[in-house]
Design a protein around this motif. Structure first.
Motif, PDB file in Angstrom:
ATOM      1  N   UNK A  34      12.026 -47.949  58.580  1.00 30.84           N
ATOM      2  CA  UNK A  34      11.800 -49.136  57.250  1.00 30.84           C
ATOM      3  C   UNK A  34      10.700 -48.084  56.211  1.00 30.84           C
ATOM      4  N   UNK A  35       9.573 -47.140  56.986  1.00 34.06           N
ATOM      5  CA  UNK A  35       9.164 -46.384  55.370  1.00 34.06           C
ATOM      6  C   UNK A  35      10.210 -46.139  54.035  1.00 34.06           C
ATOM      7  N   UNK A  36       9.487 -46.771  53.315  1.00 36.64           N
ATOM      8  CA  UNK A  36      10.261 -46.453  51.451  1.00 36.64           C
ATOM      9  C   UNK A  36      10.394 -45.005  51.307  1.00 36.64           C
ATOM     10  N   UNK A  37      11.232 -44.477  50.475  1.00 36.80           N
ATOM     11  CA  UNK A  37      11.568 -42.960  50.360  1.00 36.80           C
ATOM     12  C   UNK A  37      10.456 -42.651  48.622  1.00 36.80           C
ATOM     13  N   UNK A  38       9.843 -41.701  48.994  1.00 34.67           N
ATOM     14  CA  UNK A  38       8.851 -41.413  48.293  1.00 34.67           C
ATOM     15  C   UNK A  38       9.192 -40.925  47.138  1.00 34.67           C
ATOM     16  N   UNK A  39       8.665 -41.198  46.018  1.00 32.93           N
ATOM     17  CA  UNK A  39       8.892 -40.724  44.361  1.00 32.93           C
ATOM     18  C   UNK A  39       8.078 -39.569  43.930  1.00 32.93           C
ATOM     19  N   UNK A  40       8.247 -39.337  42.866  1.00 29.24           N
ATOM     20  CA  UNK A  40       7.454 -37.522  42.669  1.00 29.24           C
ATOM     21  C   UNK A  40       7.651 -37.306  41.141  1.00 29.24           C
ATOM     22  N   UNK A  41       7.760 -36.122  40.975  1.00 27.58           N
ATOM     23  CA  UNK A  41       8.393 -35.534  40.254  1.00 27.58           C
ATOM     24  C   UNK A  41       9.339 -33.682  40.393  1.00 27.58           C
ATOM     25  N   UNK A  42      10.059 -33.863  39.567  1.00 23.90           N
ATOM     26  CA  UNK A  42      10.624 -32.359  39.537  1.00 23.90           C
ATOM     27  C   UNK A  42      10.912 -31.900  38.613  1.00 23.90           C
ATOM     28  N   UNK A  43       9.522 -30.705  39.102  1.00 27.13           N
ATOM     29  CA  UNK A  43       9.046 -29.249  37.755  1.00 27.13           C
ATOM     30  C   UNK A  43      10.137 -28.461  37.380  1.00 27.13           C
ATOM     31  N   UNK A  44      10.449 -27.890  36.144  1.00 23.42           N
ATOM     32  CA  UNK A  44      10.687 -26.490  36.115  1.00 23.42           C
ATOM     33  C   UNK A  44       9.779 -25.640  35.635  1.00 23.42           C
ATOM     34  N   UNK A  45       9.779 -25.165  36.350  1.00 20.82           N
ATOM     35  CA  UNK A  45       8.663 -23.985  36.932  1.00 20.82           C
ATOM     36  C   UNK A  45       8.053 -22.732  35.692  1.00 20.82           C
ATOM     37  N   UNK A  46       8.901 -23.388  35.174  1.00 22.57           N
ATOM     38  CA  UNK A  46       8.724 -22.126  33.494  1.00 22.57           C
ATOM     39  C   UNK A  46       8.823 -22.500  32.386  1.00 22.57           C
ATOM     40  N   UNK A  47       9.286 -23.935  32.057  1.00 22.44           N
ATOM     41  CA  UNK A  47       9.000 -25.178  30.779  1.00 22.44           C
ATOM     42  C   UNK A  47       8.112 -25.828  31.368  1.00 22.44           C
ATOM     43  N   UNK A  48       7.914 -25.674  32.550  1.00 14.89           N
ATOM     44  CA  UNK A  48       6.574 -26.959  33.171  1.00 14.89           C
ATOM     45  C   UNK A  48       7.620 -28.486  32.643  1.00 14.89           C
TER      46      UNK A  48
END
Length: 258
Positions: A34-48
């Motif tokens: 019943x709990x929806x999935x998370x959203x967010x970011x996938x951040x390249x560590x080198x280039x940001x």
């Protein structure tokens, strides 16, 4: 956890609006129970440089991150960062469903069982087995109990890998339609109040929920009632809107005594 270092294991090119990404590590909660999935970011560590993760689901026991585009360098090391504000609002609503379930059993009767739920950052929807419309008095009693438990600042007790039968013997509430393995996770807010089998994310303390308000109750099937409720900032906004409405009516009516 709301962030983790990750590398991409596999990618499935979806339609023009999303790409399915599989990571070696992830802090993202996949839609379940019943709990929806998370959203967010996938951040390249080198280039940001970052791509948006718009949803998280589970397929064949693998966690799938739906991204709005492909990262520029798929071989990079990434930071997987959950949208914390959305996660916290969702946790407020999920923990509130546990408090609500226990309150309903107290007020309406022990026969009340969960028949389904939806939990996101905006509201909670909770379906229960019950044969009649909840009265205004019952709704107010339920709200009173839940808000008392919120103010009581009850800490979360989370137990992992508990033997299923041992959990049942301890008086835990198993939920309708869920398939449980030999070992389960037990979520407790006061051993004498709410103890359920659950795989979702929760507040560390009930005080985080802030405020609880039921906004609708109605029938969805024979013997099944649906309750919708809001918490935290959403509940505060609701009361502010009601207060503004009353003020507006008073002004229109020139504020008569009656």
């Amino acid at each position: 956890h709301d962030r983790a270092e990750a590398t991409i294991l596999a990618i499935i090119d979806g339609d023009e609006t999303s790409v399915e990404v599989f990571l070696d590590h992830t802090p993202f909660y996949a839609e379940s129970g019943g709990q929806v999935g998370d959203t967010g970011l996938l951040i390249d560590q080198e280039t940001k440089l970052a791509v948006k993760i718009t949803d998280t689901k589970k397929e064949n026991n693998l966690i799938v991150h739906y991204c709005d585009e492909l990262p520029a360098n798929i071989h990079a090391t990434f930071i997987a960062q959950v949208n914390v504000a959305q996660r916290m609002a969702t946790e407020n609503n999920h923990s509130a469903t546990h408090l609500l379930h226990a309150a309903l059993k107290q007020v309406v009767g022990e026969h009340v069982n969960q028949k389904g739920s939806l939990v996101n950052d905006s509201y909670l929807r909770f379906d229960i087995s019950h044969f009649a419309k909840l009265t205004e008095t019952e709704i107010q009693q339920v709200e009173l109990i839940v808000n008392e438990k919120i103010r009581a600042q009850i800490p979360l007790k989370e137990e992992r890998n508990v033997a299923y039968q041992k959990a049942l013997d301890s008086g835990v509430t198993a939920l309708f339609g869920e398939k449980y393995g030999d070992f389960v996770r037990v979520i407790t807010f006061d051993d004498q109040y709410s103890k359920e089998l659950c795989g979702g994310t929760h507040v560390k303390n009930t005080a985080q929920i802030g405020l609880f308000k039921i906004i609708s109750e109605g029938a969805v099937a024979a013997g099944v009632r649906r309750i919708e409720a809001i918490t935290g900032e959403q509940a505060l906004a609701f009361y502010n809107e009601q207060a503004a409405l009353v003020t507006s009516i008073k002004e229109k009516l020139k504020a008569p005594v009656d």
